[in-house]
Structures are given as C-alpha cells and as structure tokens.
Design an enzyme around this catalytic site. Sequence first.
Site, mmCIF file in Angstrom:
data_model
loop_
_atom_site.group_PDB
_atom_site.id
_atom_site.type_symbol
_atom_site.label_atom_id
_atom_site.label_comp_id
_atom_site.label_asym_id
_atom_site.label_seq_id
_atom_site.Cartn_x
_atom_site.Cartn_y
_atom_site.Cartn_z
ATOM 1 N N GLU A 226 -7.381 8.218 6.527
ATOM 2 C CA GLU A 226 -7.700 8.853 7.808
ATOM 3 C C GLU A 226 -8.256 10.267 7.673
ATOM 4 O O GLU A 226 -7.657 11.231 8.178
ATOM 5 C CB GLU A 226 -6.462 8.869 8.716
ATOM 6 C CG GLU A 226 -5.932 7.486 9.024
ATOM 7 C CD GLU A 226 -4.810 7.474 10.075
ATOM 8 O OE1 GLU A 226 -4.312 8.550 10.433
ATOM 9 O OE2 GLU A 226 -4.451 6.387 10.532
ATOM 10 N N ASN B 163 -7.296 1.464 10.156
ATOM 11 C CA ASN B 163 -5.996 1.758 10.741
ATOM 12 C C ASN B 163 -6.182 1.753 12.253
ATOM 13 O O ASN B 163 -7.017 2.485 12.784
ATOM 14 C CB ASN B 163 -5.492 3.146 10.321
ATOM 15 C CG ASN B 163 -5.195 3.251 8.830
ATOM 16 O OD1 ASN B 163 -5.347 2.279 8.078
ATOM 17 N ND2 ASN B 163 -4.783 4.421 8.391
ATOM 18 N N GLU C 178 -3.398 -0.280 8.390
ATOM 19 C CA GLU C 178 -2.209 0.154 9.133
ATOM 20 C C GLU C 178 -2.260 -0.423 10.535
ATOM 21 O O GLU C 178 -3.302 -0.384 11.197
ATOM 22 C CB GLU C 178 -2.129 1.689 9.281
ATOM 23 C CG GLU C 178 -1.755 2.422 8.024
ATOM 24 C CD GLU C 178 -1.630 3.938 8.225
ATOM 25 O OE1 GLU C 178 -1.323 4.376 9.357
ATOM 26 O OE2 GLU C 178 -1.852 4.662 7.241
ATOM 27 N N HIS D 102 -3.219 10.917 0.852
ATOM 28 C CA HIS D 102 -2.655 10.737 2.193
ATOM 29 C C HIS D 102 -2.139 12.114 2.643
ATOM 30 O O HIS D 102 -0.954 12.298 2.900
ATOM 31 C CB HIS D 102 -1.556 9.668 2.168
ATOM 32 C CG HIS D 102 -1.278 9.032 3.500
ATOM 33 N ND1 HIS D 102 -1.368 7.669 3.726
ATOM 34 C CD2 HIS D 102 -0.895 9.569 4.687
ATOM 35 C CE1 HIS D 102 -1.041 7.413 4.987
ATOM 36 N NE2 HIS D 102 -0.748 8.534 5.587
ATOM 37 N N TYR E 36 -4.135 1.907 16.028
ATOM 38 C CA TYR E 36 -2.922 2.094 16.817
ATOM 39 C C TYR E 36 -3.142 1.819 18.308
ATOM 40 O O TYR E 36 -2.408 1.050 18.905
ATOM 41 C CB TYR E 36 -2.330 3.502 16.588
ATOM 42 C CG TYR E 36 -1.685 3.574 15.212
ATOM 43 C CD1 TYR E 36 -0.374 3.171 15.014
ATOM 44 C CD2 TYR E 36 -2.426 3.953 14.089
ATOM 45 C CE1 TYR E 36 0.206 3.164 13.752
ATOM 46 C CE2 TYR E 36 -1.860 3.944 12.820
ATOM 47 C CZ TYR E 36 -0.538 3.548 12.653
ATOM 48 O OH TYR E 36 0.019 3.520 11.406
ATOM 49 N N ARG F 245 0.853 -1.195 0.000
ATOM 50 C CA ARG F 245 0.000 0.000 0.000
ATOM 51 C C ARG F 245 0.889 1.246 0.000
ATOM 52 O O ARG F 245 1.630 1.485 0.954
ATOM 53 C CB ARG F 245 -0.909 -0.004 1.238
ATOM 54 C CG ARG F 245 -1.707 1.257 1.396
ATOM 55 C CD ARG F 245 -2.652 1.215 2.601
ATOM 56 N NE ARG F 245 -3.276 2.514 2.738
ATOM 57 C CZ ARG F 245 -3.251 3.282 3.812
ATOM 58 N NH1 ARG F 245 -2.650 2.862 4.925
ATOM 59 N NH2 ARG F 245 -3.815 4.460 3.813
#
Length: 449
Positions: free
Chosen positions: A169, A290, A352, A124, A292, A80
């Site tokens: 995002e 994504n 991600e 992005h 985290y 990606r």
Amino acid sequence: MSTAPPPQFPAGFRWGVSTSAYQIEGAATEDGRGRSVWDTFAHTPGRIADGSTGDVACDHYHRHAEDVALLAGLGVSAYRFSVAWPRVQPDGSGAVNPAGLDFYERLVDDLLARGIDPVATLFHWDLPQRLEDAGGWLARDTAHRFAEYADLVAARLGDRVKLWITLNEPFIHMSLGHGTGKHAPGRTLLFDAFPAAHHQLLGHGLAVAALRARSGSPVAIANNYSPVRVVGDTGADVAAGAAYEALHNRLFTDPLLGRGYPEELGFDQTPVRAGDLDTIAAPLDVLGVNYYNPTGVRAAADDSPLPFELVPLEGYPRTAFDWPVVPDGLRELLGWLHRTYGAALPPVQITESGCAYDDAPDAEGRVPDPHRIAYLDGHLRALRAALDDGVDVRGYFVWSLLDNWEWAEGFTKRFGLVHVDFATQARTPKSSYAWLREVIAASRRGPDR
Ligand code: GBH
C-alpha cells in the site's frame, strides 16, 4: 449471510492469510534489530489511540512455531508475512544483521515443511529510522537502498519464497504517513507528499530487477484500492469523483502498468528523472489487491484546499472501525481494474480483505464472530462473481491471521481469525477460523457436493 454453500474456486486457487512485521513480531530490541519509523512514532505521546506500541505486539518473534501451526490447522496454501527491514539491515544500508535473516529463514522453512507457500512483503511501512533521518522516502537515495535490501533478502531466501511483494500500500504510506501525518513518519505535506510516491515506486522498480536476478519466483506489489461512488449528481460531483479516482486508484497503478502518472492531479514532476518511468513499469507477474471498502466522494466546498470531499456511504452495516461493509465493492473494483487496464492488467491476487469487530471470548472460552463469517462469505461470493465476469483472480488472502497491533489504533481493533489476549498472548481461533477452514477444504475437494 447467505445460507447457500460458499462458492467454488478453481483448482490451484491460492488461499492465504496476511500479517505484517511491526504489527505482530514484537521483540523490538532483540537480536540486533534496528529502529524503524514506527518505533519512533509509537513511542511519541499522542500518536496511538491507546498509547500502546508494537514493542511486544503478538510476540510472534518468539511464538512463530505456534503461529505456523495455526496456519497449518487452517489449511491455507500460502502465508503472506512481511520482512522487517531494520531486522535485516538495522541502519537501512551497509551492515547486515544475520540474526534477522536467520529468523525469516526459520519461518520460511517451517512454512515449507507444512506445505504452505511463503509470500514475503519486503516493505510494510517500517522504514529504518536512520534512513528517515536522511530524508526517508522523500530522498531519492532511499529507492536505491530499498533495492539493495531486496537483493540481500533474495540472496538468502530467493530459492524458497514463492511470491515476492515489494511494497504494501504505497498509497497509504504516502497519504497517511507523509500527507496527513496519521501514520509514521508523521509528515504533513498534503499534496506535496508526491516525492514519497515516486521514490517508493522507483524503489519498487529497482527491487523488481534485484529480485529477478536472485530468484525465479514471481514478483508483485500490493496496492490498496477503493471503488469510488459519487455522491451527488452535479458535474462538479462527477469531476470530484474522477479526481479522487486518479489519486487513490490510479496514481500508483498507471505508472506501474506503463501509462505514466495521471496528469490531472497536477503534481510537480521534478522528482521524475529520465528513465524512471521505464524502471517503474518493469513487468509484474501479479497485481496484489487490498480491498476494504468503497469511498463516497462529492464536490468540495469552494474554500477547500482539496479537489474533492469524502463522505460516509449510508445504508450499509459497519465494522468496529466504522468502515462500511460492501462486498459488491470487490466485484466493482475488479471490474474497474479489468476495464481500465485491459490486457496490461496482470493476474490478480487479493492480498488483503478483512474486518475489525469487538470479538471477545464467551463463558465457554469460545470466540464467536458471526459478523466476520458474514463478511468473508459476502466477499467470496463477490469474488466468485468477478471471476465469472472474466477477471483473472488467482488467490484470496484474509487480513489477518491474528488480532494484532493496528497502527494508530493500537490494540483497539481486532482483525484476526484468531483472537489474541494481549495480556497472556493466548491464541484462540474464532468461529470464522473454523468456517474458513471448511470453505478451503471444500474448495480443495472440488465441486462434488
Ligand atoms: C491495511 O491498510 C494495511 O495493509 C494493514 O497493515 C492494516 O492492518 C489493515 O489494512 C487494516 O487496517 O475512510 O472509513 O472509508 C488498510 C487501508 C485505509 C483501508 C483506510 C480502509 C478507509 C476507510 N485502509 N480505509 S473509510
């Protein structure tokens, strides 16, 4: 870290790594590339922790062949990357820069020759500066410009890109880019940043139509999510958790999946015109997730302008970014998506997942990163558990292939499976790279151990 062998994933599970253009490419003024909001922002004194810019970054623009060889060595089935809009269309509208498209075409062909699926993110965060000067994402016209740019890229690469991701995002681009000003373009509108949310989503919906007209490949968006953990037990704490949930996890996903905007946030809906919500709810083939870390939330003090207060979660190990390491949060998040959206939830790919540590070469020139191995091991186990819970997850992409330019943190945060010495551009695979290579290979062999 568990000593048990890493879990197995279904045949056809997509293993990948992710990067983004401004964080790795460099070559900021070469071959006709235009300027983006991140060029402007990074060159503004005081914005970036170490005063650096992405002018050179990982010099990937010149070293892409070496980087594709690293991908092949890792054994991933997908890569990606993001397309820099100002490389393809320097002013964000009008004239195309063929050299920009040529670069991505070489990259895509190189990947395909190695048996790696190209997964292209169209935005992005690097908006052409010219469009920013005309209002950026606060202007409705930017949504139409984005669809035009998507059409241009798909006209060249639509037969070869295997998965399209429209936006990366949009929540972070709205909140840090337009709300708090920590990211480019540096606007500080707080809750008045909502038009930047709506116009990104409108651009997404218009781009989906453009991509479908040019390409038979599936289309996705990559949202970041953070499971909400209420800290405290008063009714006000619970209400604050719900408000943060609506803002971080539902503001973009509710309209994408046909529910319109969450009303409790009270955003002024003036930018939302008749038909927009239908455009935004264009069916998605995949939801990119994504992940985290979770977020601790409690009631705000009486004089706070916000309906919640964010609090650090105690009792977890932390990365070099100080983010808590909570693998179970991934399972929790996927369960939340599954329960909240039910049949409307498309198949998921984790687009991600990763961590920053202060990795450095040892005396032998190797780069041991046991913390990253533990991090990935834990998250893959949590992902396996989510599959067993019944969530349809089709792939896992690690952020990131390379140590790279981490936005407002500059070069101070290393997320790579591959160490980069930014003075020499030497790439050294870390121990996590070898570990992940074995996990992927074992998973491809199937449950024969
Ligand atoms: C992604 O954003 C980006 O897509 C990518 O470009 C970037 O390099 C990568 O992640 C690493 O940063 O308040 O301490 O709980 C990540 C968005 C926003 C995720 C802040 C973690 C909160 C940490 N992140 N967030 S904390």
